[in-house]
Design a protein around this motif. Structure first.
Motif, PDB file in Angstrom:
ATOM      1  N   LYS A 207      41.569  30.186  28.825  1.00 21.91           N
ATOM      2  CA  LYS A 207      40.114  30.692  28.442  1.00 21.91           C
ATOM      3  C   LYS A 207      39.468  29.470  27.837  1.00 21.91           C
ATOM      4  N   ALA A 208      40.151  28.798  26.991  1.00 24.65           N
ATOM      5  CA  ALA A 208      39.567  27.567  26.459  1.00 24.65           C
ATOM      6  C   ALA A 208      38.889  26.669  27.218  1.00 24.65           C
ATOM      7  N   LEU A 209      39.785  26.223  28.495  1.00 26.11           N
ATOM      8  CA  LEU A 209      39.196  25.267  29.524  1.00 26.11           C
ATOM      9  C   LEU A 209      38.134  25.912  30.165  1.00 26.11           C
ATOM     10  N   GLN A 210      37.969  27.198  30.284  1.00 27.65           N
ATOM     11  CA  GLN A 210      37.069  27.972  31.094  1.00 27.65           C
ATOM     12  C   GLN A 210      35.751  27.691  30.050  1.00 27.65           C
ATOM     13  N   THR A 211      36.011  27.723  28.702  1.00 28.78           N
ATOM     14  CA  THR A 211      34.812  27.812  28.055  1.00 28.78           C
ATOM     15  C   THR A 211      34.212  26.178  27.960  1.00 28.78           C
ATOM     16  N   LEU A 212      35.167  25.279  28.132  1.00 26.77           N
ATOM     17  CA  LEU A 212      34.616  24.047  28.174  1.00 26.77           C
ATOM     18  C   LEU A 212      33.873  23.636  29.564  1.00 26.77           C
ATOM     19  N   SER A 213      34.260  24.328  30.552  1.00 24.04           N
ATOM     20  CA  SER A 213      33.616  24.139  31.785  1.00 24.04           C
ATOM     21  C   SER A 213      32.261  24.916  31.759  1.00 24.04           C
ATOM     22  N   THR A 214      32.217  25.888  31.152  1.00 25.13           N
ATOM     23  CA  THR A 214      31.002  26.912  31.118  1.00 25.13           C
ATOM     24  C   THR A 214      29.817  26.047  30.105  1.00 25.13           C
ATOM     25  N   GLU A 215      30.366  25.769  29.124  1.00 23.13           N
ATOM     26  CA  GLU A 215      29.627  24.733  28.328  1.00 23.13           C
ATOM     27  C   GLU A 215      29.007  23.681  28.755  1.00 23.13           C
TER      28      GLU A 215
END
Lengths: 225, 161
Positions: free
Chosen positions: B115-123
Motif C-alpha cells: 500500500k505504501a509503494l502504491q501511495t508512492l506511485s500514485t503521488e
C-alpha cells in the motif's frame, strides 16, 4: 604575600559569554532535531550557530583582549610548559584561556565550522531534505558531505566531552570555578594586577553580529539576494 | 517390506530436498544480491531526481525544461518500485547477508508495504499530471510526495547512518 591576595577581575565580556551559552543550548538542539527528522528546526538551529561561530571568529580579531586569538593561541613551547607545570599548580590562574585551553577553543571552532559547512551542502538519502548550498553539488557529493557531517559530529562530541572533563578537573583539583566565570564573567586572580584587561564595546559586538547574521541569511537563501 | 521402502523413501526425499534447497539457496542468494543492487540503484536514482527537482523548484524562476525530465523520471521510477514482487521478493531482506536498509517488516506486513509503494506511485503520478508551469502546485506535490517517502521509511527502512 601578594599571591594570597585574590582580586575579583572581569575576564570574559558579555558577547563571549552569551555566545558560549547559546552554543551550549543550540548544539544539543541541532543534534535532537536531526535525530527526530525535524530538518526545519535543524536548519534554523544551524543558521543560528553559524552566525554565532562567525561572530566568535571575528570577535577573535576585533573583540576584547581575552577573546582575541592573538592573546591566547600560543606556540608549542608555552603549551608544553603549561601542560607540564602550571596545569598542576593550584595557585596558577590564567587571566583568560590558558595555553592548552586556547587550542581547545581553536579546535572546537574549527570542527564547528567543518560541521556547519558540510551541513550547508549536505543532501539526505532521499534527496528531499538538503542544505541551502546543496544545489551547487551533485547528489553523490551531497551524500558524501552528509556522511562527513555525521562523522564530524562524533569528533565534535569528543571535543565537548574533553572540554567538560577539563572544566571538571579545574573545579576539583584546582578549585577554580570556570563555569561560574563563564556565567558571570569574573575570575579570582592572584595578587592585584596593575594592568586591566581591555574590553571592546557591546555596540561593536552588535555590529559584528549583525554583519555575521546578514552573511548567514545570504547563505541560507542559497547565495541569492 | 513396505515399511522398509518407506523409510528409504523418506531418507531419499530428505537427501534430495537438501540438494534442491541448497541449489535454490545458491541461486536465490545471487538473485537476492542482484535484486538488492537493482532496487538500491532505483532508490538512488529517485533520490538524485528528487534533488534535481527540488533544486530547480528553489530557484526564483524554475525552468520547465529542467523540471520535466526530473518529474518524468520520478514517476517512472516510482511506478517500477510499486510493481509487486519486483524489487522486494522474499529473501532480499536482512537475511540476504548483504548491506540493505530493508527491514524485515516489509515481509511481515506485505499488504501494508504494498500500500505504501502504491501511495508512492500514485503521488508520483499526481506530480507528473501537474503542468510544469504551475510551480506552486508542483512545490506542494513535491512536499506531499516527500511525506509519502518518509512515512514509508519510518516503518520499513533502517535509520540512516
Amino acid at each position: 604575600m601578594s599571591s594570597d591576595v585574590k582580586t575579583r577581575l572581569l575576564v570574559w565580556d558579555l558577547p563571549t559569554r552569551v555566545t558560549h551559552w547559546l552554543l551550549v543550548v543550540l548544539v544539543p538542539v541541532s543534534w535532537w532535531s536531526a535525530e527526530n527528522n525535524e530538518l526545519q528546526w535543524h536548519r534554523l538551529s544551524g543558521y543560528t550557530i553559524l552566525s554565532l561561530v562567525l561572530f566568535r571568529i571575528a570577535w577573535g580579531f576585533v573583540g576584547s583582549a581575552t577573546a582575541r586569538f592573538a592573546n591566547f593561541v600560543r606556540g608549542p613551547r608555552d603549551v608544553m610548559k603549561y601542560a607540564s607545570q602550571h596545569m598542576f599548580d593550584r595557585a596558577h590562574v590564567s587571566m583568560g584561556h590558558n595555553p592548552l585551553g586556547g587550542w581547545s577553543v581553536v579546535a572546537i571552532l574549527a570542527v564547528l565550522m567543518l560541521q556547519l559547512v558540510t551541513g550547508l551542502f549536505a543532501v539526505d538519502v532521499d534527496g528531499i531534505e538538503s542544505g541551502p548550498l546543496s544545489y551547487l553539488v551533485t547528489f553523490d557529493t551531497g551524500r558524501a558531505l552528509a556522511k562527513l557531517h555525521h562523522q564530524t559530529f562524533d569528533v565534535m562530541t569528543l571535543l565537548i566531552v574533553l572540554h567538560i572533563v577539563a572544566v571538571a578537573y579545574y573545579a576539583i583539583f584546582k578549585r577554580q570555578a570556570l563555569v561560574s566565570a563563564m556565567v558571570g564573567g569574573f575570575k579570582h586572580v592572584n595578587g592585584n594586577p596593575a594592568a586591566k584587561l581591555a574590553f571592546a564595546s557591546t555596540l561593536r559586538a552588535v555590529i559584528v553580529l549583525v554583519l555575521a547574521s546578514a552573511l548567514v541569511a545570504f547563505v541560507a537563501a542559497g547565495l541569492r539576494l | 517390506m513396505r515399511r522398509l521402502s518407506l523409510t528409504i523413501g523418506a531418507a531419499g526425499v530428505r537427501r534430495a530436498a537438501v540438494i534442491v534447497l541448497s541449489a535454490i539457496a545458491a541461486v536465490t542468494y545471487g538473485a537476492a544480491n542482484d535484486v538488492i543492487s537493482a532496487r538500491q540503484a532505483n532508490f538512488k536514482d529517485l533520490g538524485a531526481a528528487f534533488k534535481k527537482l527540488g533544486d530547480e523548484l528553489k530557484k526564483p524562476s524554475p525552468a520547465a525544461s529542467q523540471l520535466d525530465p526530473s518529474v518524468a523520471r520520478i514517476a517512472d521510477l516510482a511506478k517500477q518500485l510499486s510493481q509487486q514482487g519486483r524489487f522486494f521478493p522474499k529473501g532480499s531482506g536482512p537475511e540476504a547477508g548483504v548491506e540493505t536498509g530493508a527491514r524485515k517488516e516489509i515481509w511481515e506486513k506485505p499488504q501494508e508495504f504494498q500500500k505504501a509503494l502504491q501511495t508512492l506511485s500514485t503521488e508520483a503520478g499526481n506530480l507528473a499530471s501537474i503542468p510544469t508551469a504551475d510551480t506552486t502546485s508542483l512545490k506542494a506535490q513535491f512536499r506531499k510526495l516527500g511525506t509519502a517517502c518518509k512515512d514509508c521509511h519510518t516503518s520499513f527502512r533502517e535509520k540512516d547512518d
